[in-house]
Design a protein around this motif. Structure first.
Motif, short mmCIF file in Angstrom:
data_model
loop_
_atom_site.label_atom_id
_atom_site.label_comp_id
_atom_site.label_asym_id
_atom_site.label_seq_id
_atom_site.Cartn_x
_atom_site.Cartn_y
_atom_site.Cartn_z
N ILE A 182 0.86 -1.19 0.00
CA ILE A 182 0.00 0.00 0.00
C ILE A 182 0.89 1.23 0.00
CG2 ILE A 182 -1.79 1.25 1.25
CD1 ILE A 182 -2.74 -1.35 2.41
N PRO A 183 0.76 2.07 -1.02
CA PRO A 183 1.65 3.23 -1.12
C PRO A 183 1.60 4.14 0.11
CG PRO A 183 0.41 2.92 -3.16
CD PRO A 183 -0.18 1.99 -2.13
N PHE A 184 2.75 4.64 0.47
CA PHE A 184 2.92 5.64 1.53
C PHE A 184 2.61 5.12 2.94
CE2 PHE A 184 1.22 7.83 -2.30
CZ PHE A 184 2.40 8.41 -2.73
N THR A 185 2.37 3.82 3.09
CA THR A 185 2.05 3.28 4.41
C THR A 185 3.09 2.28 4.91
OG1 THR A 185 0.71 1.44 3.57
CG2 THR A 185 -0.41 3.56 3.93
N GLY A 186 3.84 1.70 3.99
CA GLY A 186 4.78 0.66 4.39
C GLY A 186 4.11 -0.65 4.76
N THR A 187 2.81 -0.79 4.41
CA THR A 187 2.04 -1.98 4.74
C THR A 187 1.96 -2.92 3.54
OG1 THR A 187 0.71 -0.73 6.32
CG2 THR A 187 -0.17 -2.84 5.58
N THR A 188 2.17 -4.20 3.80
CA THR A 188 2.06 -5.21 2.75
C THR A 188 0.91 -6.15 3.07
OG1 THR A 188 4.46 -5.13 2.33
CG2 THR A 188 3.26 -7.06 1.53
N LEU A 189 0.03 -6.32 2.10
CA LEU A 189 -1.12 -7.20 2.27
C LEU A 189 -1.06 -8.34 1.26
CD1 LEU A 189 -4.03 -4.59 2.60
CD2 LEU A 189 -2.69 -5.64 4.43
N ASN A 190 -1.67 -9.45 1.62
CA ASN A 190 -1.86 -10.56 0.68
C ASN A 190 -3.15 -11.28 1.06
OD1 ASN A 190 -1.14 -12.29 2.88
ND2 ASN A 190 1.02 -12.03 2.36
N SER A 191 -3.51 -12.28 0.27
CA SER A 191 -4.79 -12.94 0.52
C SER A 191 -4.79 -13.69 1.84
CB SER A 191 -5.13 -13.90 -0.63
OG SER A 191 -4.08 -14.82 -0.87
N ARG A 192 -3.63 -14.17 2.28
CA ARG A 192 -3.57 -14.87 3.57
C ARG A 192 -3.93 -13.95 4.72
NH1 ARG A 192 2.09 -17.51 4.94
NH2 ARG A 192 2.64 -15.29 5.17
N TRP A 193 -3.61 -12.68 4.61
CA TRP A 193 -3.94 -11.72 5.66
C TRP A 193 -5.45 -11.59 5.80
CZ3 TRP A 193 -6.18 -6.73 5.75
CH2 TRP A 193 -6.00 -6.02 6.94
N PHE A 194 -6.18 -11.61 4.69
CA PHE A 194 -7.63 -11.52 4.75
C PHE A 194 -8.24 -12.81 5.31
CE2 PHE A 194 -6.90 -8.00 1.88
CZ PHE A 194 -7.84 -7.07 2.29
N VAL A 195 -7.61 -13.95 5.02
CA VAL A 195 -8.07 -15.22 5.63
C VAL A 195 -7.92 -15.14 7.14
CG1 VAL A 195 -7.69 -17.71 5.76
CG2 VAL A 195 -7.52 -16.53 3.55
N PHE A 196 -6.84 -14.55 7.59
CA PHE A 196 -6.64 -14.36 9.04
C PHE A 196 -7.75 -13.52 9.63
CE2 PHE A 196 -4.78 -11.43 12.28
CZ PHE A 196 -4.72 -12.34 13.32
N LEU A 197 -8.16 -12.45 8.97
CA LEU A 197 -9.23 -11.60 9.48
C LEU A 197 -10.56 -12.36 9.54
CD1 LEU A 197 -8.48 -8.19 7.73
CD2 LEU A 197 -7.79 -8.97 10.01
N ILE A 198 -10.80 -13.23 8.57
CA ILE A 198 -12.03 -14.03 8.58
C ILE A 198 -12.05 -14.94 9.80
CG2 ILE A 198 -13.24 -15.91 7.41
CD1 ILE A 198 -12.46 -14.59 4.76
N TYR A 199 -10.94 -15.62 10.05
CA TYR A 199 -10.89 -16.51 11.21
C TYR A 199 -10.96 -15.72 12.52
CZ TYR A 199 -10.16 -20.94 8.84
OH TYR A 199 -10.34 -22.07 8.11
N GLN A 200 -10.43 -14.52 12.54
CA GLN A 200 -10.55 -13.68 13.73
C GLN A 200 -12.01 -13.31 13.99
OE1 GLN A 200 -8.67 -11.42 16.32
NE2 GLN A 200 -8.33 -13.62 16.36
N TRP A 201 -12.73 -12.90 12.96
CA TRP A 201 -14.13 -12.55 13.11
C TRP A 201 -14.97 -13.76 13.53
CZ3 TRP A 201 -16.75 -8.65 14.35
CH2 TRP A 201 -18.10 -8.52 14.06
N TYR A 202 -14.59 -14.91 13.00
CA TYR A 202 -15.23 -16.18 13.37
C TYR A 202 -15.12 -16.42 14.88
CZ TYR A 202 -15.52 -21.38 13.17
OH TYR A 202 -15.82 -22.71 13.36
N ARG A 203 -13.94 -16.17 15.44
CA ARG A 203 -13.72 -16.37 16.87
C ARG A 203 -14.41 -15.29 17.69
NH1 ARG A 203 -13.04 -19.67 19.81
NH2 ARG A 203 -11.13 -19.30 20.95
N ILE A 204 -14.48 -14.07 17.15
CA ILE A 204 -15.15 -12.99 17.87
C ILE A 204 -16.64 -13.28 18.00
CG2 ILE A 204 -15.85 -10.56 17.69
CD1 ILE A 204 -13.07 -10.04 16.44
N LEU A 205 -17.25 -13.79 16.93
CA LEU A 205 -18.68 -14.09 16.97
C LEU A 205 -18.98 -15.30 17.85
CD1 LEU A 205 -19.76 -13.61 13.23
CD2 LEU A 205 -20.20 -12.08 15.16
#
Length: 227
Positions: free
Chosen positions: A52-75
């Motif tokens: 992501i420009p100007f942020t120094g952050t790198t994303l990939n599809s595995r990161w979004f899978v992690f967020l899905i599993y996190q939301w799963y545990r939150i619910l």
């Protein structure tokens, strides 16, 4: 994974019933960075590292899978899950797991919103060379061998990694998530009605349809004629 059939239950347990850090570690250890994810409620297409420009952050599809599993545990923090069986199709690199889970929304009192469901998870695996930390090497770093004596070239270790995940539910199990109070029973009633329609249709309409197809439409009706 060296033995996917034996190891995958621990991976699934870490993703669904353990801590946030355990989830992250399981994904980093066993999923490729561009792993995809398909579920009746959500989908993550496969894509590699994206800066992501100007942020120094790198994303990939595995990161979004992690967020899905996190939301799963939150619910459902107190989810109950058990891997019932595993089967590895080594020829096609597909690992099949049958799972039973009880998903309970924590904010609904008296466990009124609870889904007792079964599903089949299909994991697409890929065998990759790994470094000394058991991390997959990029494709560009996979060594190629030349020369007559290949045994002189040291071979890096290889392990299986999860390239993608697909979760498959029967419709009645899927409905338990969105309408747990009887929707699955209505679907089962519809299935029984459809079975009755099949039986009545064969008994009353097989012969008329075969005659109509054969004599009027001049179509082959061998599949429905009586022999």
């Amino acid at each position: 994974m060296e033995n996917p059939e034996q190891q995958v239950p621990n991976v699934i347990n870490a993703l669904t019933m353990h801590t946030r850090q355990d989830q992250r570690q399981a994904l980093e250890d066993y999923y490729l960075p561009n792993a995809y994810f398909v579920h009746p409620f959500c989908r993550v297409p496969s894509f590699g590292d994206f800066n992501i420009p100007f942020t120094g952050t790198t994303l990939n599809s595995r990161w979004f899978v992690f967020l899905i599993y996190q939301w799963y545990r939150i619910l459902s923090p107190d989810i109950k899950l058990k891997v019932k069986s595993t089967s590895f199709d080594k020829k096609n690199n597909l690992l099949y797991t049958t799972i039973h889970q009880t998903f309970t929304l924590w904010f609904v009192p008296f466990s009124l919103w609870q889904a007792n469901v079964k599903l089949v998870t299909v994991l697409e695996l890929e065998r990759r060379f790994v470094d000394k930390n058991h991390k997959p090497l990029p494709d560009s770093r996979i060594p190629t061998q030349t020369g007559n004596d290949l045994s002189l070239t040291p071979q890096p270790r290889t392990l299986y990694f999860i390239k993608g995940q697909q979760d498959h539910y029967h419709v009645e199990d899927f409905l338990k998530f969105i309408a747990p109070w009887g929707a699955s029973l209505l679907w089962m009633a519809w299935q029984l009605f459809a079975t009755l329609v099949c039986a009545v249709g064969v008994g009353l309409l097989r012969v008329p349809i075969a005659l109509f197809r054969g004599r009027i439409l001049k179509m082959d009706s061998a599949a429905i004629k009586q022999h």
